[in-house]
Design a protein around this motif. Structure first.
Motif, short mmCIF file in Angstrom:
data_model
loop_
_atom_site.label_atom_id
_atom_site.label_comp_id
_atom_site.label_asym_id
_atom_site.label_seq_id
_atom_site.Cartn_x
_atom_site.Cartn_y
_atom_site.Cartn_z
N LEU A 194 21.40 -0.71 7.97
CA LEU A 194 20.60 -0.67 9.19
C LEU A 194 21.07 0.44 10.12
N ASN A 195 22.38 0.66 10.18
CA ASN A 195 22.93 1.67 11.09
C ASN A 195 23.15 3.03 10.43
N SER A 196 22.65 3.19 9.22
CA SER A 196 22.87 4.44 8.48
C SER A 196 21.94 5.56 8.93
N GLY A 197 20.89 5.21 9.68
CA GLY A 197 19.94 6.22 10.12
C GLY A 197 18.77 6.42 9.19
N VAL A 198 18.73 5.68 8.09
CA VAL A 198 17.60 5.81 7.14
C VAL A 198 16.30 5.38 7.81
N THR A 199 16.34 4.25 8.52
CA THR A 199 15.18 3.72 9.25
C THR A 199 15.59 3.46 10.69
N ARG A 200 14.81 3.94 11.63
CA ARG A 200 15.13 3.72 13.03
C ARG A 200 14.70 2.31 13.45
N LEU A 201 15.54 1.67 14.25
CA LEU A 201 15.25 0.32 14.75
C LEU A 201 15.51 0.27 16.24
N THR A 202 14.55 -0.28 16.98
CA THR A 202 14.66 -0.46 18.43
C THR A 202 14.27 -1.89 18.77
N VAL A 203 15.11 -2.58 19.54
CA VAL A 203 14.79 -3.94 19.99
C VAL A 203 14.96 -4.03 21.51
N GLY A 204 14.10 -4.81 22.16
CA GLY A 204 14.11 -4.90 23.61
C GLY A 204 14.72 -6.18 24.11
N ALA A 205 15.47 -6.09 25.22
CA ALA A 205 16.09 -7.26 25.84
C ALA A 205 16.13 -7.03 27.35
N VAL A 206 16.53 -8.07 28.09
CA VAL A 206 16.61 -8.02 29.55
C VAL A 206 18.03 -8.34 29.99
N ASN A 207 18.59 -7.49 30.84
CA ASN A 207 19.91 -7.74 31.42
C ASN A 207 19.79 -8.88 32.42
N VAL A 208 20.50 -9.98 32.19
CA VAL A 208 20.38 -11.18 33.02
C VAL A 208 20.82 -10.89 34.45
N ARG A 209 21.86 -10.11 34.61
CA ARG A 209 22.41 -9.86 35.95
C ARG A 209 21.52 -8.92 36.76
N ALA A 259 0.82 -1.22 0.00
CA ALA A 259 0.00 0.00 0.00
C ALA A 259 0.85 1.26 0.00
N GLY A 260 2.16 1.11 -0.06
CA GLY A 260 3.04 2.27 -0.06
C GLY A 260 3.19 2.93 1.29
N CYS A 261 2.94 2.17 2.34
CA CYS A 261 3.00 2.71 3.71
C CYS A 261 4.22 2.12 4.42
N GLU A 262 5.41 2.58 4.02
CA GLU A 262 6.65 2.04 4.58
C GLU A 262 6.93 2.67 5.95
N PRO A 263 7.25 1.86 6.96
CA PRO A 263 7.54 2.41 8.29
C PRO A 263 8.88 3.14 8.30
N THR A 264 8.94 4.20 9.10
CA THR A 264 10.19 4.93 9.30
C THR A 264 10.83 4.57 10.64
N TRP A 265 10.07 3.88 11.50
CA TRP A 265 10.60 3.41 12.77
C TRP A 265 10.04 2.02 13.02
N LEU A 266 10.92 1.06 13.26
CA LEU A 266 10.52 -0.30 13.59
C LEU A 266 11.01 -0.63 14.99
N ALA A 267 10.13 -1.24 15.77
CA ALA A 267 10.50 -1.64 17.13
C ALA A 267 9.97 -3.05 17.37
N GLY A 268 10.80 -3.90 17.96
CA GLY A 268 10.37 -5.28 18.14
C GLY A 268 11.02 -5.96 19.32
N VAL A 269 10.41 -7.05 19.73
CA VAL A 269 10.93 -7.93 20.77
C VAL A 269 10.91 -9.35 20.24
N SER A 270 11.99 -10.10 20.48
CA SER A 270 12.07 -11.51 20.12
C SER A 270 11.91 -11.69 18.61
N ILE A 271 10.93 -12.50 18.17
CA ILE A 271 10.76 -12.69 16.72
C ILE A 271 10.39 -11.36 16.07
N GLY A 272 9.74 -10.48 16.81
CA GLY A 272 9.45 -9.15 16.30
C GLY A 272 10.71 -8.37 16.02
#
Length: 387
Positions: free
Chosen positions: A163-178, A49-62
């Motif tokens: 991915l690191n060029s800044g064209v599209t923002r990416l955020t992924v979540g994780a948990v510090n084990v310690r 549909a031409g609706c490309e995201p400019t920011w993607l955020a995900g956890v795990s498989i996301g």
């Protein structure tokens, strides 16, 4: 059943014009293992549909889906997603499955059992010796499966320079084990590589923690299975069209047997209270608007410097439109649905995401910004749709 390529040939909905009315378009992806093909279907329809995201955020498989999208040019994204899902779901289960839920349920059970015994191609494989028989402190003593195959898969499918060029923002979540603290790895703040993506999907005790800068990280779904709150907490005053894609439904039927109990239990744990988060955000947003109105009634000479600063900040609040899509479980899917990686199920999940998104985009009014420049609205296909 249609192939993924046949689905790709269908005309998409016209959403680009609506998306262009926002400062950003965000795609927020929940964790859920094999159900993640649903998210690929959602992106498929948005891209068409031409609706490309400019920011993607995900956890795990996301996080994996999000990184594949962010780490490729728009014209290559669907193909790379397809390559990933056809790889990890490429094992043949049965030569033929008779019609009927009973046979499909048996087939799904066989597929899930094969995952536990053999792992999944390009994703993870079982360790030769159970972790219980490994010496304490050894890497092999800390998980049932080895996920090094996934590192090679990600390196093959993702252009990390892009991915690191800044064209599209990416955020992924994780948990510090310690420390047990939830953390977001954000390419807007630091370069990301395959380790950050794998950390977000390192669900214990199946998969090993990932070591990054001296710390070890597990799957973000342990604490929160959706990064929506992170996006809503940003103080950047940008109007946002947010597609929140959940793989576990908070609402469901009353269980009737132990299989249902286990599946419903997993749904509730991993649904991550998305609606509670959005309701809380809307309430806080409303309170901010009331505070701004109260401050504006004060004569300028009676406002101190802090009140002036706060009024200026509150005057810049932007509109937020959240489109909520939730995978609806089939009757023959049990509690193992998140590690049942058969090709048949993958294609079903993909097509469900594709068609749910197409149905959503048939409501152009849902994509319009709120009536006020700083309003918040939420739409949910499975609650609001009447077609």
């Amino acid at each position: 059943m249609d192939s993924l390529r046949e689905v790709a040939a269908r005309p998409g909905q016209r959403a680009a014009a609506f998306a262009g009315r926002y400062d950003r378009v965000a795609l927020v992806l929940q964790g859920g293992g094999a159900l993640g093909a649903y998210q690929a279907g959602v992106y498929h329809a948005l891209s068409e549909a031409g609706c490309e995201p400019t920011w993607l955020a995900g956890v795990s498989i996301g996080a994996i889906n999000a990184s594949i999208i962010a780490g490729n040019k728009p014209e290559d994204r669907l193909n790379r997603l397809r390559q990933f899902w056809e790889l990890v779901s490429g094992r043949k289960i049965w030569a033929y499955t008779p019609d009927g839920d009973m046979f499909r349920m048996l087939r799904n059970h066989a597929s899930a059992f094969m995952t536990t015994m053999l792992g999944q191609p390009g994703f993870f494989e079982p360790r030769l010796l159970l972790p219980w028989f490994q010496p304490a402190g050894a890497p092999a003593a800390l998980s049932y499966y080895d996920s090094r195959q996934l590192a090679g898969t990600l390196e093959k499918l993702i252009d990390f320079d892009l991915l690191n060029s800044g064209v599209t923002r990416l955020t992924v979540g994780a948990v510090n084990v310690r420390s047990g603290n939830f953390i977001y790895f954000d390419n807007g703040k630091e370069p990301l590589d395959a380790r950050h993506i794998m950390a977000s999907g390192a669900l214990p005790p199946a998969l090993p923690a990932m070591k990054i800068a001296g710390e070890h990280y597990w799957d973000g779904g342990i604490v929160s299975n959706t990064p929506l709150q992170y996006l809503l907490d940003q103080e950047d005053n940008l109007s946002s069209l947010v597609f929140q894609v959940d793989l576990f439904s908070a609402r469901g039927s009353l269980p009737r047997d132990m299989r249902d109990v286990m599946g419903r239990h997993k749904d509730i744990i991993y649904s991550s209270r998305t609606r509670q988060n959005t309701d809380h955000f809307r309430k806080m947003h409303g309170l901010k608007r009331q505070l701004r109105a109260a401050l504006a009634k004060l004569p300028p000479e009676q406002r101190d410097a802090e009140q002036e600063r706060l009024l200026a900040e509150l005057s810049q609040m932007a509109a937020i439109n959240i489109i909520h899509l939730i995978y609806q479980q089939k009757s023959y899917e049990g509690h193992a649905k998140d590690y049942e990686f058969s090709g048949t199920s993958m294609r079903e999940h993909w097509e469900a995401g594709y068609h749910d998104t197409q149905r959503t985009l048939r409501h152009p009014e849902w994509l319009s910004p709120p009536e006020t420049a700083d309003g918040v609205i939420v739409h949910d296909l499975h609650r609001d749709d009447d077609i």
